[in-house]
Design an enzyme around this catalytic site. Sequence first.
Site, PDB file in Angstrom:
ATOM      1  N   ASP A  62       0.821  -1.209   0.000  1.00 33.75           N
ATOM      2  CA  ASP A  62       0.000   0.000   0.000  1.00 33.75           C
ATOM      3  C   ASP A  62       0.857   1.261   0.000  1.00 33.75           C
ATOM      4  OD1 ASP A  62       0.980  -0.370   2.573  1.00 33.75           O
ATOM      5  OD2 ASP A  62      -0.962  -0.603   3.521  1.00 33.75           O
ATOM      6  N   ASN A 128      -7.436  -2.437  14.387  1.00 38.90           N
ATOM      7  CA  ASN A 128      -8.841  -2.703  14.027  1.00 38.90           C
ATOM      8  C   ASN A 128      -8.966  -3.930  13.117  1.00 38.90           C
ATOM      9  OD1 ASN A 128      -7.913  -1.821  11.553  1.00 38.90           O
ATOM     10  ND2 ASN A 128      -9.286  -0.072  11.389  1.00 38.90           N
ATOM     11  N   HIS A 130      -7.201  -4.431  10.275  1.00 39.32           N
ATOM     12  CA  HIS A 130      -6.949  -4.232   8.836  1.00 39.32           C
ATOM     13  C   HIS A 130      -5.638  -4.903   8.426  1.00 39.32           C
ATOM     14  CE1 HIS A 130      -4.804  -0.056   9.426  1.00 39.32           C
ATOM     15  NE2 HIS A 130      -3.884  -0.974   9.270  1.00 39.32           N
ATOM     16  N   GLU A 135      -9.742  -1.769   5.312  1.00 43.15           N
ATOM     17  CA  GLU A 135     -10.379  -1.418   6.582  1.00 43.15           C
ATOM     18  C   GLU A 135     -11.635  -2.257   6.825  1.00 43.15           C
ATOM     19  OE1 GLU A 135      -8.700   0.289   8.484  1.00 43.15           O
ATOM     20  OE2 GLU A 135      -8.004   2.209   7.700  1.00 43.15           O
TER      21      GLU A 135
HETATM   22  C1  GLP Z   1      -0.582   0.560   8.727  1.00 42.81           C
HETATM   23  C2  GLP Z   1      -0.296  -0.201   7.423  1.00 42.81           C
HETATM   24  C3  GLP Z   1      -0.358  -1.683   7.615  1.00 42.81           C
HETATM   25  C4  GLP Z   1       0.305  -2.030   8.923  1.00 42.81           C
HETATM   26  C5  GLP Z   1      -0.533  -1.514  10.068  1.00 42.81           C
HETATM   27  C6  GLP Z   1       0.111  -1.667  11.422  1.00 42.81           C
HETATM   28  O1  GLP Z   1      -1.533   1.540   8.648  1.00 42.81           O
HETATM   29  N1  GLP Z   1      -1.095   0.158   6.293  1.00 42.81           N
HETATM   30  O2  GLP Z   1       0.251  -2.337   6.507  1.00 42.81           O
HETATM   31  O3  GLP Z   1       0.421  -3.423   9.065  1.00 42.81           O
HETATM   32  O4  GLP Z   1      -1.007  -0.231   9.834  1.00 42.81           O
HETATM   33  O5  GLP Z   1       1.120  -0.744  11.640  1.00 42.81           O
HETATM   34  P1  GLP Z   1       2.209  -0.922  12.753  1.00 42.81           P
HETATM   35  O6  GLP Z   1       3.086  -2.041  12.323  1.00 42.81           O
HETATM   36  O7  GLP Z   1       2.962   0.382  12.782  1.00 42.81           O
HETATM   37  O8  GLP Z   1       1.504  -1.219  14.027  1.00 42.81           O
END
Ligand code: GLP
Length: 235
Positions: A62, A128, A130, A135
């Site tokens: 992404d 959440n 995702h 989402e």
């Molecule tokens: C982000 C990304 C995800 C990631 C998630 C968790 O928004 N789009 O790919 O896995 O949220 O982030 P983190 O690893 O900083 O907790």
Amino acid sequence: MNVLVFDTIQEASQKAFEVFQEALANNAKVFGLATGSTPEALYEIMVNSDIDFTDSISVNLDEYYGLAGDHAQSYNYFMNEHLFNKKPFKANYLPDGTNTDSDAEVERYNKILAANPVDLQLLGIGGNGHIGFNEPGTDFNGHTQLVDLAPSTIEANKRFFASAEDVPSKAYSMGIASILESKQILLLAFGEGKAEAVKGMVEGPVTNELPASALQNHDNVIVIVDKAAASLLSK
Ligand code: GLP
């Protein structure tokens, strides 16, 4: 799902590194990569190792809509800083956050994915539930799309920006169907803040209200968690 629990993030990331090594040894060519704080320790282990990705292709999950690749909070920048600058690949693909023609960008990225089927997909998970930026409420049949970020995601990610208002409200993301097309999936989750999402993903019903639960429909998923993220699992 094969769930492996480790005492520390370092040990968990070492195991994740071994999954990459094994995939390479088994001729994996295309790696789906992820951003966020979760894979940082894994990328550091890679950078300090002799693992060789010069024949490999990376395709990222992404990218924030509206951020250019040289913006310090773009995922393109993150990948260069944490991995690609120090561990070169043959080619790296990410969605182009500056392309305002979303139909064209979605088509471009889906073509890249079709031409480069992912052998091993690395994932983190949002609090959440995702994966990528898919989402709650996301369509499980979706491929790459321009998505609206959930308020909880903007809240969670504002720590990287000056304020919540600076967090882009949209992103390009591979869809759940794109993710499920990869041969193998490796999901990492660390910390108490992920415990609820991990429980839902592993033990809950398959529901688009918890996008990561879609992984129950894939037959080759390794979930690597630390004790805190595993704390709500029943076994
Ligand atoms: C982000 C990304 C995800 C990631 C998630 C968790 O928004 N789009 O790919 O896995 O949220 O982030 P983190 O690893 O900083 O907790």
